[in-house]
Write an enzyme that holds these catalytic residues in place. Structure first.
Site, PDB file in Angstrom:
ATOM      1  N   ARG A   1      -0.257  -1.829  -7.750  1.00 15.68           N
ATOM      2  CA  ARG A   1       1.076  -1.304  -7.529  1.00 15.68           C
ATOM      3  C   ARG A   1       1.959  -1.658  -8.726  1.00 15.68           C
ATOM      4  O   ARG A   1       1.779  -2.721  -9.341  1.00 15.68           O
ATOM      5  CB  ARG A   1       1.679  -1.858  -6.236  1.00 15.68           C
ATOM      6  CG  ARG A   1       0.907  -1.439  -4.983  1.00 15.68           C
ATOM      7  CD  ARG A   1       1.507  -2.024  -3.720  1.00 15.68           C
ATOM      8  NE  ARG A   1       0.757  -1.615  -2.534  1.00 15.68           N
ATOM      9  CZ  ARG A   1      -0.316  -2.251  -2.057  1.00 15.68           C
ATOM     10  NH1 ARG A   1      -0.749  -3.360  -2.663  1.00 15.68           N
ATOM     11  NH2 ARG A   1      -0.945  -1.809  -0.994  1.00 15.68           N
TER      12      ARG A   1
ATOM     13  N   LYS B   1       1.758  -6.532  -1.132  1.00 12.78           N
ATOM     14  CA  LYS B   1       2.389  -5.844  -0.008  1.00 12.78           C
ATOM     15  C   LYS B   1       1.851  -6.353   1.323  1.00 12.78           C
ATOM     16  O   LYS B   1       2.603  -6.519   2.286  1.00 12.78           O
ATOM     17  CB  LYS B   1       2.145  -4.338  -0.133  1.00 12.78           C
ATOM     18  CG  LYS B   1       2.768  -3.507   0.978  1.00 12.78           C
ATOM     19  CD  LYS B   1       2.531  -2.029   0.752  1.00 12.78           C
ATOM     20  CE  LYS B   1       3.166  -1.198   1.854  1.00 12.78           C
ATOM     21  NZ  LYS B   1       2.935   0.256   1.646  1.00 12.78           N
TER      22      LYS B   1
ATOM     23  N   HIS C   1       3.314   4.762  -9.845  1.00 14.22           N
ATOM     24  CA  HIS C   1       2.520   4.541  -8.644  1.00 14.22           C
ATOM     25  C   HIS C   1       1.361   5.532  -8.560  1.00 14.22           C
ATOM     26  O   HIS C   1       0.359   5.289  -7.874  1.00 14.22           O
ATOM     27  CB  HIS C   1       3.410   4.669  -7.409  1.00 14.22           C
ATOM     28  CG  HIS C   1       2.939   3.886  -6.232  1.00 14.22           C
ATOM     29  ND1 HIS C   1       1.883   4.287  -5.448  1.00 14.22           N
ATOM     30  CD2 HIS C   1       3.368   2.721  -5.685  1.00 14.22           C
ATOM     31  CE1 HIS C   1       1.694   3.419  -4.469  1.00 14.22           C
ATOM     32  NE2 HIS C   1       2.571   2.453  -4.597  1.00 14.22           N
TER      33      HIS C   1
ATOM     34  N   ARG D   1      -2.591   4.933  -8.898  1.00  9.42           N
ATOM     35  CA  ARG D   1      -3.415   4.525  -7.752  1.00  9.42           C
ATOM     36  C   ARG D   1      -4.074   5.749  -7.116  1.00  9.42           C
ATOM     37  O   ARG D   1      -5.273   5.750  -6.814  1.00  9.42           O
ATOM     38  CB  ARG D   1      -2.558   3.772  -6.737  1.00  9.42           C
ATOM     39  CG  ARG D   1      -2.126   2.415  -7.238  1.00  9.42           C
ATOM     40  CD  ARG D   1      -1.060   1.771  -6.347  1.00  9.42           C
ATOM     41  NE  ARG D   1      -1.478   1.525  -4.978  1.00  9.42           N
ATOM     42  CZ  ARG D   1      -2.258   0.531  -4.595  1.00  9.42           C
ATOM     43  NH1 ARG D   1      -2.736  -0.325  -5.490  1.00  9.42           N
ATOM     44  NH2 ARG D   1      -2.559   0.359  -3.316  1.00  9.42           N
TER      45      ARG D   1
ATOM     46  N   HIS E   1      -6.001  -2.224   0.041  1.00 13.24           N
ATOM     47  CA  HIS E   1      -5.725  -1.718   1.375  1.00 13.24           C
ATOM     48  C   HIS E   1      -6.489  -2.566   2.384  1.00 13.24           C
ATOM     49  O   HIS E   1      -7.478  -3.224   2.039  1.00 13.24           O
ATOM     50  CB  HIS E   1      -6.159  -0.257   1.498  1.00 13.24           C
ATOM     51  CG  HIS E   1      -5.287   0.687   0.731  1.00 13.24           C
ATOM     52  ND1 HIS E   1      -5.671   1.969   0.399  1.00 13.24           N
ATOM     53  CD2 HIS E   1      -4.040   0.519   0.208  1.00 13.24           C
ATOM     54  CE1 HIS E   1      -4.703   2.556  -0.279  1.00 13.24           C
ATOM     55  NE2 HIS E   1      -3.707   1.704  -0.411  1.00 13.24           N
TER      56      HIS E   1
ATOM     57  N   TYR F   1     -11.924  -7.848   5.783  1.00 13.53           N
ATOM     58  CA  TYR F   1     -12.705  -8.499   4.749  1.00 13.53           C
ATOM     59  C   TYR F   1     -11.807  -9.429   3.935  1.00 13.53           C
ATOM     60  O   TYR F   1     -10.611  -9.183   3.783  1.00 13.53           O
ATOM     61  CB  TYR F   1     -13.301  -7.458   3.795  1.00 13.53           C
ATOM     62  CG  TYR F   1     -14.507  -6.723   4.344  1.00 13.53           C
ATOM     63  CD1 TYR F   1     -15.740  -7.348   4.442  1.00 13.53           C
ATOM     64  CD2 TYR F   1     -14.400  -5.397   4.738  1.00 13.53           C
ATOM     65  CE1 TYR F   1     -16.855  -6.660   4.923  1.00 13.53           C
ATOM     66  CE2 TYR F   1     -15.506  -4.697   5.221  1.00 13.53           C
ATOM     67  CZ  TYR F   1     -16.725  -5.342   5.315  1.00 13.53           C
ATOM     68  OH  TYR F   1     -17.817  -4.673   5.787  1.00 13.53           O
TER      69      TYR F   1
END
Length: 407
Positions: free
Chosen positions: A244, A271, A334, A337, A361, A371
């Site tokens: 990001r 985030k 951005h 990504r 994510h 994970y």
């Protein structure tokens, strides 16, 4: 006989040390002393004689003194001592005056800081200090109405054309009010009454180039960029790591191990609030080594051009893209990504879960558990190198044989 306005105005102190007393009824009287004229009310509570101060004339008129007397008598009728009730009201007013929107918002920021990333904390603080506190910061939060937030805050932002930010600011104000509700300062979140009052905004994704041919042209434009070297380095690194924009511009040298080719971003900056590992390709390490020669003595990898004490501005990469001729509807900081997500999946055939891991994510295992940051790290390292090699081929215009075409 009841007092009159004329009598109260004209009566003089006659010399008695304790002053003269003039009754008005219901226990209320005017005490006239050398220092002034005082409204008082005598009453009994639980068998004890007491006196309640109702104010000083002329600040408190005869009519106002009678209203205060009547209120005190109603309080007595409910079995409550008027003197105690008055003292509690005074304390409540003092607390309300101290609980300004600014005081409550800063208390909320401090007590909820562990729930958000460091960069988000700084951004919310900046929004409040710029767009909210100058207008309603000094107001007791208990006195603020929905219309105050609409007129003093939201409409000012809408007038500047920043409609999406206006919505975000109202959401932040709502969080402050909900905190105030939870801590007993207000009864409800008044921003709930603003539903539908703000200018509507269209939900759009960040603009991104996802076509390989156009990506090659963008990469060539980046390498030809003639701006500041810090900006050039950030532009070159952006597609290789696809983090990001806020994570890139606040990168610190203490987080990067060039020998191990790893960038470990602490959860406070992420985030999702979870530590993240970015494997660095050979190309990424090369860019960072060149940058280290320029900024390695300081804290930030990409410091502000004006001062090395702060990170690069959040608008720097986007401004550079605009200067290169890429409009905000075409490509954004951005957007790197989405570029990686789309091409790595649809063109290179990389495993989607590996891509999602690298995008930071939330990815869950078959049992529904998230994970950890090191999941599939060797495989992701190989993927990131393949991605950098592929971008090099796009940049130089070489024929690219995709994994799917070769299959």
């Amino acid at each position: 006989m009841a007092l009159t306005d004329t009598f109260v105005r004209q009566v003089k102190h006659k010399g008695a040390e304790i002053g003269e007393r003039y009754a008005d009824g219901g226990g209320m009287y005017l005490r006239v002393k050398a220092a002034g004229k005082y409204w008082r009310m005598d009453y009994r509570f639980e068998g004890k004689a007491k006196t309640l101060a109702l104010g000083v004339y002329p600040e408190v008129t005869l009519a106002e003194a009678r209203q205060r007397r009547d209120k005190a008598r109603k309080t007595l009728a409910h079995g409550i001592d008027p003197s105690v009730a008055k003292r509690e009201e005074k304390t409540a007013r003092a607390e309300a005056a101290a609980n300004t929107f600014e005081a409550v918002s800063r208390d909320w920021l401090e007590n909820t800081a562990n729930k958000r990333a460091e960069i988000t904390q700084a951004k919310i603080t900046n929004w409040l200090e710029k767009d909210v506190l100058p207008y309603i910061g000094k107001w007791p939060i208990a006195t603020i109405k929905a219309k105050d937030i609409l007129d003093k805050v939201a409409r000012r932002m809408e007038a500047r054309g920043i409609h999406e930010s206006a919505h975000r600011i109202v959401q932040i104000c709502s969080q402050v009010f909900r905190y105030a509700v939870a801590t007993g300062m207000v009864e409800r979140d008044v921003t709930a009454d603003l539903r539908g009052a703000l200018v509507a905004i269209e939900k759009t994704n960040y603009a991104a180039i996802t076509d390989p041919q156009q990506t090659g042209a963008l990469l060539r434009a980046i390498h030809a960029y003639g701006g500041h070297r810090y900006t050039l380095a950030a532009l070159k690194l952006s597609p290789l790591v696809f983090v990001r924009p806020g994570e890139l511009r606040t990168a610190e040298w203490s987080e990067i191990d060039l020998d191990s080719a790893e960038w470990r971003i602490p959860g406070a900056k992420m985030k999702m609030g979870v530590d993240h590992i970015v494997p660095l390709s050979v190309q990424a390490v090369s860019i960072l080594r060149d940058q280290h020669a320029a900024t390695g003595h300081g804290r930030y990898v990409f410091p502000s051009i004006r001062t090395g004490e702060r990170p690069m501005s959040e608008n720097t990469v986007n401004a550079a893209l605009r200067g290169m001729g890429y409009a905000k509807e075409v490509m954004t900081a951005h957007g790197f990504r989405a570029m990686a997500r789309t091409i790595m999946d649809e063109v290179l055939g990389e495993r989607v879960d590996f891509i999602e891991h690298q995008l930071a994510h939330m990815v869950k295992d078959p049992n529904g558990r998230a994970y950890n940051r090191t999941a599939h790290l060797p495989a992701r390292r190989e993927m990131m190198q393949r991605w950098s090699d592929y971008l090099d081929k796009l940049r130089i215009g070489a024929d690219v044989i995709t994994l799917r075409a070769a299959a």
